[in-house]
Design a protein around this motif. Structure first.
Motif, PDB file in Angstrom:
ATOM      1  N   UNK A  26      21.605 -33.441   4.492  1.00  0.00           N
ATOM      2  CA  UNK A  26      21.859 -34.877   4.510  1.00  0.00           C
ATOM      3  C   UNK A  26      22.200 -35.210   5.945  1.00  0.00           C
ATOM      4  N   UNK A  27      21.181 -35.584   6.682  1.00  0.00           N
ATOM      5  CA  UNK A  27      21.371 -35.777   8.125  1.00  0.00           C
ATOM      6  C   UNK A  27      22.281 -36.962   8.384  1.00  0.00           C
ATOM      7  N   UNK A  28      23.048 -36.814   9.443  1.00  0.00           N
ATOM      8  CA  UNK A  28      24.129 -37.762   9.697  1.00  0.00           C
ATOM      9  C   UNK A  28      23.697 -39.197   9.896  1.00  0.00           C
ATOM     10  N   UNK A  29      22.495 -39.420  10.423  1.00  0.00           N
ATOM     11  CA  UNK A  29      22.172 -40.758  10.893  1.00  0.00           C
ATOM     12  C   UNK A  29      21.930 -41.736   9.761  1.00  0.00           C
ATOM     13  N   UNK A  30      21.888 -41.263   8.536  1.00  0.00           N
ATOM     14  CA  UNK A  30      21.650 -42.198   7.444  1.00  0.00           C
ATOM     15  C   UNK A  30      22.888 -42.423   6.600  1.00  0.00           C
ATOM     16  N   UNK A  31      24.024 -42.229   7.195  1.00  0.00           N
ATOM     17  CA  UNK A  31      25.245 -42.509   6.455  1.00  0.00           C
ATOM     18  C   UNK A  31      25.544 -41.461   5.408  1.00  0.00           C
ATOM     19  N   UNK A  32      25.443 -40.192   5.807  1.00  0.00           N
ATOM     20  CA  UNK A  32      25.837 -39.110   4.915  1.00  0.00           C
ATOM     21  C   UNK A  32      24.943 -39.039   3.693  1.00  0.00           C
ATOM     22  N   UNK A  33      25.575 -39.077   2.534  1.00  0.00           N
ATOM     23  CA  UNK A  33      24.841 -38.888   1.295  1.00  0.00           C
ATOM     24  C   UNK A  33      24.135 -40.149   0.821  1.00  0.00           C
ATOM     25  N   UNK A  34      24.326 -41.242   1.511  1.00  0.00           N
ATOM     26  CA  UNK A  34      24.071 -42.517   0.864  1.00  0.00           C
ATOM     27  C   UNK A  34      22.601 -42.895   0.709  1.00  0.00           C
ATOM     28  N   UNK A  35      21.725 -42.264   1.426  1.00  0.00           N
ATOM     29  CA  UNK A  35      20.339 -42.722   1.437  1.00  0.00           C
ATOM     30  C   UNK A  35      19.423 -41.834   0.583  1.00  0.00           C
ATOM     31  N   UNK A  36      19.236 -40.604   1.014  1.00  0.00           N
ATOM     32  CA  UNK A  36      18.260 -39.749   0.336  1.00  0.00           C
ATOM     33  C   UNK A  36      18.793 -39.189  -0.988  1.00  0.00           C
ATOM     34  N   UNK A  37      20.103 -38.937  -1.039  1.00  0.00           N
ATOM     35  CA  UNK A  37      20.636 -38.270  -2.225  1.00  0.00           C
ATOM     36  C   UNK A  37      20.399 -39.054  -3.515  1.00  0.00           C
ATOM     37  N   UNK A  38      20.663 -40.368  -3.532  1.00  0.00           N
ATOM     38  CA  UNK A  38      20.413 -41.100  -4.787  1.00  0.00           C
ATOM     39  C   UNK A  38      18.946 -41.043  -5.204  1.00  0.00           C
ATOM     40  N   UNK A  39      18.038 -41.014  -4.217  1.00  0.00           N
ATOM     41  CA  UNK A  39      16.609 -40.938  -4.564  1.00  0.00           C
ATOM     42  C   UNK A  39      16.279 -39.574  -5.166  1.00  0.00           C
ATOM     43  N   UNK A  40      16.872 -38.528  -4.598  1.00  0.00           N
ATOM     44  CA  UNK A  40      16.627 -37.179  -5.140  1.00  0.00           C
ATOM     45  C   UNK A  40      17.184 -37.077  -6.562  1.00  0.00           C
ATOM     46  N   UNK A  41      18.328 -37.713  -6.792  1.00  0.00           N
ATOM     47  CA  UNK A  41      18.886 -37.726  -8.153  1.00  0.00           C
ATOM     48  C   UNK A  41      17.925 -38.441  -9.107  1.00  0.00           C
ATOM     49  N   UNK A  42      17.290 -39.521  -8.626  1.00  0.00           N
ATOM     50  CA  UNK A  42      16.335 -40.247  -9.466  1.00  0.00           C
ATOM     51  C   UNK A  42      15.139 -39.382  -9.826  1.00  0.00           C
ATOM     52  N   UNK A  43      14.686 -38.553  -8.883  1.00  0.00           N
ATOM     53  CA  UNK A  43      13.550 -37.661  -9.159  1.00  0.00           C
ATOM     54  C   UNK A  43      13.913 -36.717 -10.300  1.00  0.00           C
ATOM     55  N   UNK A  44      15.105 -36.114 -10.191  1.00  0.00           N
ATOM     56  CA  UNK A  44      15.514 -35.150 -11.222  1.00  0.00           C
ATOM     57  C   UNK A  44      15.734 -35.852 -12.568  1.00  0.00           C
ATOM     58  N   UNK A  45      16.224 -37.067 -12.502  1.00  0.00           N
ATOM     59  CA  UNK A  45      16.439 -37.883 -13.699  1.00  0.00           C
ATOM     60  C   UNK A  45      15.092 -38.153 -14.393  1.00  0.00           C
ATOM     61  N   UNK A  46      14.126 -38.626 -13.589  1.00  0.00           N
ATOM     62  CA  UNK A  46      12.798 -38.927 -14.162  1.00  0.00           C
ATOM     63  C   UNK A  46      12.111 -37.681 -14.679  1.00  0.00           C
ATOM     64  N   UNK A  47      12.468 -36.532 -14.089  1.00  0.00           N
ATOM     65  CA  UNK A  47      11.856 -35.267 -14.528  1.00  0.00           C
ATOM     66  C   UNK A  47      12.433 -34.794 -15.853  1.00  0.00           C
ATOM     67  N   UNK A  48      13.326 -35.578 -16.430  1.00  0.00           N
ATOM     68  CA  UNK A  48      13.799 -35.265 -17.775  1.00  0.00           C
ATOM     69  C   UNK A  48      15.073 -34.452 -17.836  1.00  0.00           C
ATOM     70  N   UNK A  49      15.803 -34.341 -16.719  1.00  0.00           N
ATOM     71  CA  UNK A  49      17.063 -33.607 -16.761  1.00  0.00           C
ATOM     72  C   UNK A  49      18.073 -34.373 -17.611  1.00  0.00           C
ATOM     73  N   UNK A  50      18.739 -33.637 -18.492  1.00  0.00           N
ATOM     74  CA  UNK A  50      19.810 -34.257 -19.267  1.00  0.00           C
ATOM     75  C   UNK A  50      21.074 -34.353 -18.427  1.00  0.00           C
ATOM     76  N   UNK A  51      21.302 -33.331 -17.642  1.00  0.00           N
ATOM     77  CA  UNK A  51      22.481 -33.273 -16.775  1.00  0.00           C
ATOM     78  C   UNK A  51      22.024 -32.876 -15.377  1.00  0.00           C
ATOM     79  N   UNK A  52      22.575 -33.536 -14.370  1.00  0.00           N
ATOM     80  CA  UNK A  52      22.321 -33.128 -12.979  1.00  0.00           C
ATOM     81  C   UNK A  52      23.655 -32.771 -12.346  1.00  0.00           C
ATOM     82  N   UNK A  53      23.726 -31.574 -11.818  1.00  0.00           N
ATOM     83  CA  UNK A  53      24.931 -31.147 -11.115  1.00  0.00           C
ATOM     84  C   UNK A  53      24.735 -31.418  -9.629  1.00  0.00           C
TER      85      UNK A  53
END
Lengths: 321, 321
Positions: free
Chosen positions: A125-152
């Motif tokens: 999570x490179x610093x210039x995008x405000x830590x976790x705030x940019x790419x991480x939620x999108x990656x969570x959405x990918x795992x969500x759409x892939x049918x994960x019941x739980x994401x750690x």
């Protein structure tokens, strides 16, 4: 960058379809796209939107050494035994490297590496995008759409990211361990407020019970509304596989507590923050792109001439954007 | 805040007229207005615009202990002897306190406290506005409009502000002193590039000549274009009042070197940065003000429903702003 060139040619709709069918390569490719901020990032986010909201996101936080990785791996096992489809996203806010591949060094995860009900991804999570705030939620959405019941969601390394994790999670686990030398009182004040479930890991060690007592005493002092969730304390020894059943039960209990309007409001708050962060970053880039722009040069000349002032000039820049 | 209430009732045009007539109270009031970010900030900046551009801004940078304050005070004396009207702006980027009043503890300045050809102001530069970038240029404009021929800009304390000072100055003085223990080689790489005039202060001390030789050698290695300014080295002992005449001559020489298109381009670059910073900060505040805004709530609900994604939602927020 090669990946950007490829990204622009990628068939996002097709990738999302494959990810929804549970194809690991499509999941990995989509996460790489959002992590690389490829031009396809917006397309990916738009294509995922109708297929998200099902997964329960569990954030794991705690000081280095409390056993976050071990607990994550043990939780995967416990959730798989209940036939949950599980995603693991390990974010390293301190690493300048993209962790696009499976974390080869996370040996304990290798039990799950061939299990097609588990997706494990690490990302920087490179610093210039405000830590976790940019790419991480999108990656969570990918795992969500892939049918994960739980994401750690686990952060690797130290930093300010603990509180950020809780901002992205439906349920936040705060891990402690006896003999860490810092004690509950010395724990960062913020961490006690973000915990939905507290985990005293390494419960087989000396001092585990006194850590629990101390934690219970501190938590007991917090004022809560009558219908509020009262964070439980779970004793685990993740490396021995002990206490994981209890932990999964408490996660489920919190999920049930949230179900309905509480979960909706927690997620709306998250999306408000995310929308604001994206809006601000978008403008930041547009304003940054203005360097050497003719209009900006002309405005600077007007300020030099005393024909305008920088505030009115800035208003005109914003009018043009 | 009381000051904001007063500010909104203030007759800015009248204050600017009084400041231009050299009234110290009007100058102090205007600097307080820009420092407090009162609602009148924009009016002040607009009213000042036609009356600025005359003053030569001299930035003083250097590690703590090299004698910045002593040199500033001695320079004021040397400039006054040439009948220059002088402004001094001391910015403390590390202080959370507004330094709206004369710096009572800067004893050496007290020689000039009753001299109506000298304006001395200190201000805090609170962190949330991007260091020096917001209020400081406005305070410089106030002193400029008040008829200062030269404005000395000095930062108090340590930090990243050295390079920022040079971004606001027409001529940047980099101060060094012998026996500081850090040596020229160890000086921050950036500081050698921003210096227009180098000052080896405390030149009466052991090691002053070797500091000068070392500095000359390092500066001699820099590649410069044929018509570029070659930064001179001036030896001073500010506390003894020695070398200040040389220093003023070198500042004048640099001013003459810049005169015309070089100065214009330096200032245009400064205004481009300032306009961008103001534009960005303006948007940041508008987006921040959205918290709890009905439109943002509605967009968060749409993301929750999967009806849109955060990127499209952010675009709509920006469309509305």
């Amino acid at each position: 960058m090669g990946s950007e060139g490829n990204a622009s040619r990628v068939d996002v709709a097709d990738l999302v379809e494959q990810a929804r069918a549970g194809r690991p390569r499509a999941v990995a490719r989509l996460i790489s796209l959002v992590e690389d901020e490829s031009p396809a990032l917006r397309d990916v986010s738009a294509a995922l939107a109708p297929h998200t909201g099902r997964a329960h996101v569990v954030g794991l936080t705690g000081s280095p050494g409390v056993g976050k990785s071990t607990t994550t791996a043990a939780l995967v096992g416990a959730l798989r035994r209940r036939d949950h489809r599980v995603g693991v996203l390990a974010v390293d806010p301190t690493s300048p490297f993209s962790g696009g591949a499976l974390l080869g060094d996370r040996i304990r995860m290798s039990d799950h590496a061939t299990d097609d009900g588990v997706f494990i991804r690490s990302m920087a999570s490179r610093g210039h995008l405000g830590g976790l705030s940019w790419a991480t939620p999108q990656a969570l959405r990918v795992l969500d759409a892939a049918g994960c019941d739980v994401i750690l969601l686990e952060t690797v390394g130290v930093g300010q990211s603990e509180v950020e994790v809780s901002g992205l999670a439906d349920t936040t686990l705060v891990l402690l361990a006896p003999g860490m030398g810092d004690g509950i009182q010395a724990a960062k004040a913020g961490i006690l407020e973000i915990g939905d479930v507290f985990v005293v890991n390494k419960a087989d060690r000396d001092g585990a019970q006194s850590t629990r007592r101390e934690l219970r005493s501190v938590l007991g002092m917090a004022e809560r509304e009558a219908d509020a969730w009262s964070p439980p304390i779970v004793m685990t020894s993740a490396s021995r596989g002990e206490g994981l059943g209890d932990l999964v039960e408490q996660i489920d209990a919190h999920r049930e507590h949230l179900a309905g309007e509480r979960l909706a409001e927690r997620r709306r708050a998250r999306f408000r923050r995310e929308i604001r962060a994206i809006a601000l970053e978008t403008v930041r880039r547009r304003v940054g792109d203005l360097s050497g722009h003719a209009a900006l040069d002309a405005l600077a000349q007007e300020v030099l001439d005393g024909a305008t002032d920088p505030f009115r000039a800035a208003d005109r820049v914003l009018d043009e954007l």
